[in-house]
Scaffold this motif. Structure first.
Motif, mmCIF file in Angstrom:
data_model
loop_
_atom_site.group_PDB
_atom_site.id
_atom_site.type_symbol
_atom_site.label_atom_id
_atom_site.label_comp_id
_atom_site.label_asym_id
_atom_site.label_seq_id
_atom_site.Cartn_x
_atom_site.Cartn_y
_atom_site.Cartn_z
ATOM 1 N N ARG A 18 5.567 -10.677 0.130
ATOM 2 C CA ARG A 18 5.183 -11.181 -1.182
ATOM 3 C C ARG A 18 5.799 -10.344 -2.295
ATOM 4 N N LYS A 19 5.837 -10.951 -3.484
ATOM 5 C CA LYS A 19 6.312 -10.262 -4.683
ATOM 6 C C LYS A 19 5.103 -9.764 -5.476
ATOM 7 N N PHE A 20 5.243 -8.559 -6.079
ATOM 8 C CA PHE A 20 4.143 -7.952 -6.822
ATOM 9 C C PHE A 20 4.653 -7.358 -8.129
ATOM 10 N N THR A 21 3.728 -7.242 -9.060
ATOM 11 C CA THR A 21 3.976 -6.507 -10.297
ATOM 12 C C THR A 21 3.046 -5.304 -10.329
ATOM 13 N N ILE A 22 3.611 -4.122 -10.517
ATOM 14 C CA ILE A 22 2.848 -2.869 -10.542
ATOM 15 C C ILE A 22 2.898 -2.300 -11.957
ATOM 16 N N MET A 82 -2.333 -0.717 -11.564
ATOM 17 C CA MET A 82 -2.742 -2.113 -11.529
ATOM 18 C C MET A 82 -1.676 -2.930 -10.789
ATOM 19 N N VAL A 83 -2.130 -3.849 -9.929
ATOM 20 C CA VAL A 83 -1.221 -4.720 -9.176
ATOM 21 C C VAL A 83 -1.554 -6.169 -9.508
ATOM 22 N N THR A 87 -7.385 -6.889 -4.997
ATOM 23 C CA THR A 87 -8.268 -5.722 -5.068
ATOM 24 C C THR A 87 -8.686 -5.284 -3.670
ATOM 25 N N SER A 88 -9.045 -6.241 -2.837
ATOM 26 C CA SER A 88 -9.496 -5.910 -1.485
ATOM 27 C C SER A 88 -8.332 -5.451 -0.598
ATOM 28 N N GLU A 89 -7.149 -6.031 -0.781
ATOM 29 C CA GLU A 89 -5.985 -5.586 0.000
ATOM 30 C C GLU A 89 -5.633 -4.140 -0.339
ATOM 31 N N LEU A 90 -5.708 -3.789 -1.609
ATOM 32 C CA LEU A 90 -5.454 -2.399 -2.001
ATOM 33 C C LEU A 90 -6.479 -1.472 -1.362
ATOM 34 N N ALA A 91 -7.730 -1.904 -1.314
ATOM 35 C CA ALA A 91 -8.775 -1.077 -0.710
ATOM 36 C C ALA A 91 -8.476 -0.795 0.754
ATOM 37 N N GLY A 110 0.815 -1.213 0.000
ATOM 38 C CA GLY A 110 0.000 0.000 0.000
ATOM 39 C C GLY A 110 0.847 1.260 0.000
ATOM 40 N N HIS A 111 1.898 1.266 0.826
ATOM 41 C CA HIS A 111 2.796 2.435 0.860
ATOM 42 C C HIS A 111 3.493 2.623 -0.489
ATOM 43 N N LYS A 112 3.912 1.530 -1.122
ATOM 44 C CA LYS A 112 4.608 1.615 -2.406
ATOM 45 C C LYS A 112 3.676 2.153 -3.490
ATOM 46 N N VAL A 113 2.459 1.660 -3.540
ATOM 47 C CA VAL A 113 1.514 2.131 -4.563
ATOM 48 C C VAL A 113 1.201 3.608 -4.343
ATOM 49 N N ASP A 114 1.008 4.021 -3.095
ATOM 50 C CA ASP A 114 0.783 5.439 -2.815
ATOM 51 C C ASP A 114 1.976 6.276 -3.294
ATOM 52 N N GLU A 115 3.159 5.757 -3.114
ATOM 53 C CA GLU A 115 4.379 6.448 -3.540
ATOM 54 C C GLU A 115 4.417 6.583 -5.065
ATOM 55 N N VAL A 116 4.071 5.495 -5.774
ATOM 56 C CA VAL A 116 4.051 5.532 -7.242
ATOM 57 C C VAL A 116 3.004 6.519 -7.738
#
Length: 527
Positions: A506-510, A470-471, A427-431, A400-406
């Motif tokens: 975990r590993k993610f693709t943004i 998108m994640v 989707t729910s984790e991002l929410a 969540g912190h990384k996506v907010d940063e992006v």
């Protein structure tokens, strides 16, 4: 040596209170100290409370009601989401102790049963995670002892209507938690029929049982049925698909491996030593149930028969189902309370055996307690990914912190950016973990099943020209189908290794997406 009598002593209640209190305290510490982020289904159930409905795609509404209550108390925090389960497991433990000690009047046995329940891995897990299984097991356990009370023979007072009222209430609330509660009635009917043929069923049982079962089931099913009428009966199609068998080959030789994986998981969730005690108790109880008395009321016979019927058919059949189709380990959860009763029976017999040395008792009880505590510190252990069962729960807050940063780095107007994924759990984790807890969206992909997000509004003309993040799961550089039709510009994937308390998550693709065109792919759902 004289066997200890199973008579009441206030000290037993004090010991039981201590076990329950310590168990509650450990679970509360685990959640309140943030040892694990929300698992994906927990985040989804939390997201449900923001759009209240009579029911939802895969479950009834009870879990959303519970989360709504405790987030009102503790806020939209991990503790708020999970406190209902922390408290619910306390209720399960109390129901087991009071049921065995007050309904069956086996006071010392109740402590052994409580200890077994307090040290079973599955029940501990369900006591910290916000799942539908926790309220289901609570309702199932209370209904179990209500049925025991309803079939108890009392020549002076007879059987009151209270057990039947409690049974009906548990059916209503349990169905709102999970449809599995309906299986309770099936096993209860089997139990009552056997008692009928044995001449051990109290008078006027059937009418009151049928009325309680039907009214309770109707009340529980009513909001679920009404919701499904307006949503194409998707919940029932979903359940029908799961119960009919999904996943993997249906050729029996190919199912041997998955079956032993399921069996191993079940033994692990019970714990090997309690599984052994369950087998030992089953042998004695089965002999008594098979050759039990006819025409003469016998409390031990009814206790053993009831416990066997509410453990083995459910636990055994679902485990065996792995030979034919994919099953999830938690599908047997409703059987674990009666599994604790069987384990407690054998544990007490072992403990009370003549010439049993105190050292052996202390070692067994100590090992069970220590390994239970190890469950709660396991997220802190530096285990490799392949051996770490908690990895899928780690790294969501960091994501969540990384996506907010992006978002802040890539877009001039963060207010015109929405987040999405092709996985409902992501989707729910991002929410939950994005700043401001925004409404998020689940886009289509060919390898996912239908979910609740497919029934809610999707971005349309109201978000024309907006940007998005998108994640996706793991590191994936394959193109997302139709993503280029949804946006005028799509970036190269950003691979992100999340962290949790200094360790790897975990590993993610943004993927950064710009210029929403208004197109949103819709497909017929795969249930």
């Amino acid at each position: 040596m004289t066997m200890p009598r199973d008579t009441y002593s206030p000290r037993l209640d004090v010991l039981a209170f201590f076990i329950i209190l310590v168990s509650f305290a450990v679970r509360y510490w685990f959640v309140a100290s943030g040892q694990l982020n929300l698992v994906q289904d927990e985040a989804q159930y939390w997201d449900w409370i923001r759009r209240p409905q009579l029911s939802y795609y895969s479950k009834g509404p009870l879990i959303a009601w519970i989360i709504s209550l405790w987030t009102w108390v503790f806020g939209n925090t991990e503790l708020g989401v999970r406190f209902g389960s922390i408290l619910g497991m306390t209720g399960i433990q109390a129901a087991l102790y009071l049921g065995v000690s007050r309904v069956w009047r086996e006071y010392r046995l109740a402590v052994f049963v409580l200890f077994a329940a307090a040290t079973m891995p599955l029940l501990n897990g369900l006591g910290i995670l916000a799942t539908t299984d926790c309220p289901l097991i609570l309702c199932w356990t209370v209904a179990f002892f209500a049925l025991a009370s309803a079939t108890r023979h009392d020549t002076e007072r007879g059987v009151s209507n209270l057990p039947f009222a409690v049974l009906g209430l548990c059916m209503a609330v349990g169905i709102l938690a999970k449809y599995m509660m309906l299986a309770f009635l099936g096993v209860a009917v089997l139990y009552a029929v056997i008692l009928q043929f044995r001449g051990q069923l109290p008078e006027r049982f059937w009418l009151r049982f049928i009325v309680a079962g039907l009214i309770g089931s109707a009340v529980g099913l009513a909001p679920i049925v009404i919701w499904n009428m307006d949503n194409g009966w998707v919940a029932y199609k979903h359940v029908a698909k799961l119960t009919s068998g999904v996943g993997g080959s249906d050729w029996l030789p190919d199912r041997i491996g998955p079956f032993f994986e399921m069996l191993g998981a079940q033994i692990g969730l019970l714990s090997p030593w309690w599984f052994w005690f369950i087998l030992a108790a089953t042998a004695g109880a089965a002999r008594k149930a098979w050759v039990g008395p006819v025409g003469r009321f016998d409390a031990d016979y009814r206790r053993d028969l009831l416990t066997l019927l509410f453990f083995w058919p459910l636990w055994g059949l679902i485990t065996l189902k792995a030979l034919f189709s994919k099953v999830e380990a938690n599908w047997t959860a409703a059987a674990f309370a009666t599994g604790a009763i069987l384990a407690g029976m054998a544990f007490k017999a072992w403990w009370d055996a003549p010439n049993r040395r105190p050292r052996g008792r202390i070692i067994l009880a100590g090992v069970a307690a220590v390994l239970t505590l190890a469950i709660f510190v396991s997220p802190l252990l530096p285990l490799p990914d392949s051996l770490n069962p908690t990895l899928r729960l780690k790294g969501w807050a960091d994501l969540g912190h990384k996506v907010d940063e992006v978002i802040r780095a890539e877009f001039d107007d963060p207010a015109r950016v929405f987040a999405m994924s092709d996985n409902y759990g992501f989707t729910s984790e991002l929410a939950f973990y994005l700043e401001g807890k925004p409404i998020t969206f689940c886009t289509w992909s060919e390898d996912r099943r239908m979910n609740q997000y497919d029934l809610w509004p999707v971005p349309g003309q109201d978000k024309l020209g907006w940007n998005a993040i998108m994640v996706r799961k793991r590191f994936r550089d394959q193109p997302v189908p139709e993503l280029d039709k949804m946006f005028t510009s799509v970036s190269e994937p950003i691979f992100y290794q999340s962290s949790f308390k200094g360790g790897e998550g975990r590993k993610f693709t943004i993927i950064v997406c710009k210029g929403f065109t208004g197109y949103w792919p819709r497909r017929a759902g795969k249930f």
